[in-house]
Design a protein around this motif. Structure first.
Motif, PDB file in Angstrom:
ATOM      1  N   LEU A  17      46.493  48.145  42.686  1.00 37.53           N
ATOM      2  CA  LEU A  17      46.410  46.849  41.990  1.00 37.53           C
ATOM      3  C   LEU A  17      45.714  46.820  40.902  1.00 37.53           C
ATOM      4  N   THR A  18      44.554  47.543  40.714  1.00 38.14           N
ATOM      5  CA  THR A  18      43.607  47.625  39.519  1.00 38.14           C
ATOM      6  C   THR A  18      44.313  48.109  38.423  1.00 38.14           C
ATOM      7  N   THR A  19      44.933  49.337  38.632  1.00 37.38           N
ATOM      8  CA  THR A  19      45.762  50.065  37.521  1.00 37.38           C
ATOM      9  C   THR A  19      46.885  49.234  36.825  1.00 37.38           C
ATOM     10  N   ARG A  20      47.599  48.550  37.926  1.00 34.04           N
ATOM     11  CA  ARG A  20      48.707  47.702  37.261  1.00 34.04           C
ATOM     12  C   ARG A  20      48.108  46.385  36.686  1.00 34.04           C
ATOM     13  N   ILE A  21      47.013  45.794  36.928  1.00 29.64           N
ATOM     14  CA  ILE A  21      46.561  44.847  36.539  1.00 29.64           C
ATOM     15  C   ILE A  21      45.988  44.989  35.120  1.00 29.64           C
ATOM     16  N   ASP A  22      45.114  46.061  35.059  1.00 29.53           N
ATOM     17  CA  ASP A  22      44.597  46.795  33.534  1.00 29.53           C
ATOM     18  C   ASP A  22      45.557  46.633  32.914  1.00 29.53           C
ATOM     19  N   ARG A  23      46.780  47.597  33.152  1.00 28.37           N
ATOM     20  CA  ARG A  23      47.836  48.073  32.256  1.00 28.37           C
ATOM     21  C   ARG A  23      48.165  46.541  31.544  1.00 28.37           C
ATOM     22  N   LEU A  24      48.676  45.479  32.466  1.00 28.69           N
ATOM     23  CA  LEU A  24      49.225  44.388  32.017  1.00 28.69           C
ATOM     24  C   LEU A  24      48.248  43.406  30.969  1.00 28.69           C
ATOM     25  N   LEU A  25      47.096  43.487  31.611  1.00 31.57           N
ATOM     26  CA  LEU A  25      46.084  42.677  30.770  1.00 31.57           C
ATOM     27  C   LEU A  25      45.664  43.389  29.225  1.00 31.57           C
ATOM     28  N   ARG A  26      45.645  44.817  29.177  1.00 34.18           N
ATOM     29  CA  ARG A  26      45.602  45.655  27.930  1.00 34.18           C
ATOM     30  C   ARG A  26      46.620  45.108  26.902  1.00 34.18           C
ATOM     31  N   GLN A  27      47.709  44.578  27.390  1.00 37.53           N
ATOM     32  CA  GLN A  27      48.749  44.276  26.386  1.00 37.53           C
ATOM     33  C   GLN A  27      48.474  42.954  25.745  1.00 37.53           C
ATOM     34  N   HIS A  28      47.362  42.250  26.395  1.00 31.92           N
ATOM     35  CA  HIS A  28      46.829  40.906  25.711  1.00 31.92           C
ATOM     36  C   HIS A  28      45.418  41.039  25.204  1.00 31.92           C
ATOM     37  N   ARG A  29      44.989  42.512  25.144  1.00 32.13           N
ATOM     38  CA  ARG A  29      43.741  42.874  24.554  1.00 32.13           C
ATOM     39  C   ARG A  29      42.819  42.138  25.363  1.00 32.13           C
ATOM     40  N   LEU A  30      42.628  42.330  26.945  1.00 36.62           N
ATOM     41  CA  LEU A  30      41.845  41.810  27.505  1.00 36.62           C
ATOM     42  C   LEU A  30      41.588  42.915  28.860  1.00 36.62           C
ATOM     43  N   THR A  31      40.472  42.705  29.172  1.00 37.04           N
ATOM     44  CA  THR A  31      39.976  43.547  30.702  1.00 37.04           C
ATOM     45  C   THR A  31      39.956  42.396  31.522  1.00 37.04           C
ATOM     46  N   MET A  32      39.835  43.024  32.958  1.00 37.19           N
ATOM     47  CA  MET A  32      39.698  42.018  34.063  1.00 37.19           C
ATOM     48  C   MET A  32      38.591  41.124  33.731  1.00 37.19           C
ATOM     49  N   GLY A  98      42.308  31.501  22.802  1.00 32.34           N
ATOM     50  CA  GLY A  98      42.069  31.791  24.129  1.00 32.34           C
ATOM     51  C   GLY A  98      42.787  31.011  25.168  1.00 32.34           C
ATOM     52  N   ARG A  99      43.197  29.822  25.014  1.00 31.61           N
ATOM     53  CA  ARG A  99      43.810  29.252  26.134  1.00 31.61           C
ATOM     54  C   ARG A  99      45.267  29.871  26.106  1.00 31.61           C
ATOM     55  N   GLY A 100      45.971  30.024  24.944  1.00 32.05           N
ATOM     56  CA  GLY A 100      47.100  30.733  25.024  1.00 32.05           C
ATOM     57  C   GLY A 100      47.234  32.152  25.525  1.00 32.05           C
ATOM     58  N   THR A 101      46.261  32.808  25.131  1.00 39.35           N
ATOM     59  CA  THR A 101      46.127  34.063  25.767  1.00 39.35           C
ATOM     60  C   THR A 101      46.140  34.140  27.035  1.00 39.35           C
ATOM     61  N   VAL A 102      45.255  33.394  27.752  1.00 40.12           N
ATOM     62  CA  VAL A 102      44.988  33.406  29.138  1.00 40.12           C
ATOM     63  C   VAL A 102      46.199  33.154  29.951  1.00 40.12           C
ATOM     64  N   GLU A 103      47.035  31.860  29.429  1.00 37.92           N
ATOM     65  CA  GLU A 103      48.086  31.348  30.108  1.00 37.92           C
ATOM     66  C   GLU A 103      49.196  32.507  29.999  1.00 37.92           C
ATOM     67  N   GLN A 104      49.403  33.281  28.810  1.00 38.46           N
ATOM     68  CA  GLN A 104      50.267  34.179  28.711  1.00 38.46           C
ATOM     69  C   GLN A 104      50.018  35.270  29.778  1.00 38.46           C
ATOM     70  N   ALA A 105      48.719  35.710  29.830  1.00 37.20           N
ATOM     71  CA  ALA A 105      48.477  36.683  30.906  1.00 37.20           C
ATOM     72  C   ALA A 105      48.470  36.195  32.019  1.00 37.20           C
TER      73      ALA A 105
END
Length: 157
Positions: A17-32, A98-105
């Motif tokens: 789960l962590t690997t999948r979530i990290d990969r998807l969040l990286r696309q939004h320049r975010l960490t968990m 930030g609001r747009g980024t977190v909603e997309q993520a």
């Protein structure tokens, strides 16, 4: 069935789960950690909180929050402002970006992770209950009689 086998599977599932979530969040320049700060701010009524308040909600030390907030500020996802009643108090405020980024993520995580766990509604409720009991047993929180619906309402409010 041994406790060791269950613990081993839980650890492996956490890695997956962590690997999948990290990969998807990286696309939004975010960490968990950064995502969680944005998500908490997005859920808060005024979309702003003190660093101490964020630490309390996220159950981490405010030093960790301060570090992540600095990076979020560099990316213009949050801004800091002085408190209205105590100018020494610093509020962390969600920006429009930030609001747009977190909603997309959040949309991506909901679609790519949370809705694809491979369990039906009744299995999810049973698993949630079992995991909640285990966490309470380990002292993560005090066990309550909350239902899964109560938890969902609390998370999304």
């Amino acid at each position: 069935m041994s406790g060791r086998a269950v613990a081993t599977d839980l650890i492996q599932l956490q890695r997956l789960l962590t690997t999948r979530i990290d990969r998807l969040l990286r696309q939004h320049r975010l960490t968990m950690a950064r995502f969680e700060i944005l998500r908490v701010l997005g859920f808060s009524r005024q979309q702003k909180m003190t660093v101490t308040g964020l630490g309390r909600v996220l159950q981490v030390h405010s030093t960790s929050v301060t570090s992540a907030v600095g990076l979020l500020e560099i990316d213009a996802l949050i801004r800091r402002e002085a408190g209205t009643q105590d100018r020494r108090e610093v509020l962390v405020c969600l920006t429009a970006l930030g609001r747009g980024t977190v909603e997309q993520a959040t949309d991506v995580l909901n679609r790519e992770v949370f809705s694809t766990l491979g369990l039906d509604e009744s299995q999810l409720r049973v698993l949630w209950s079992v995991l909640r009991s285990m966490r309470a047993n380990f002292g993560d929180f005090t066990a309550t009689t909350d239902t899964a619906a109560d938890a969902e309402r609390r998370i999304s409010s």
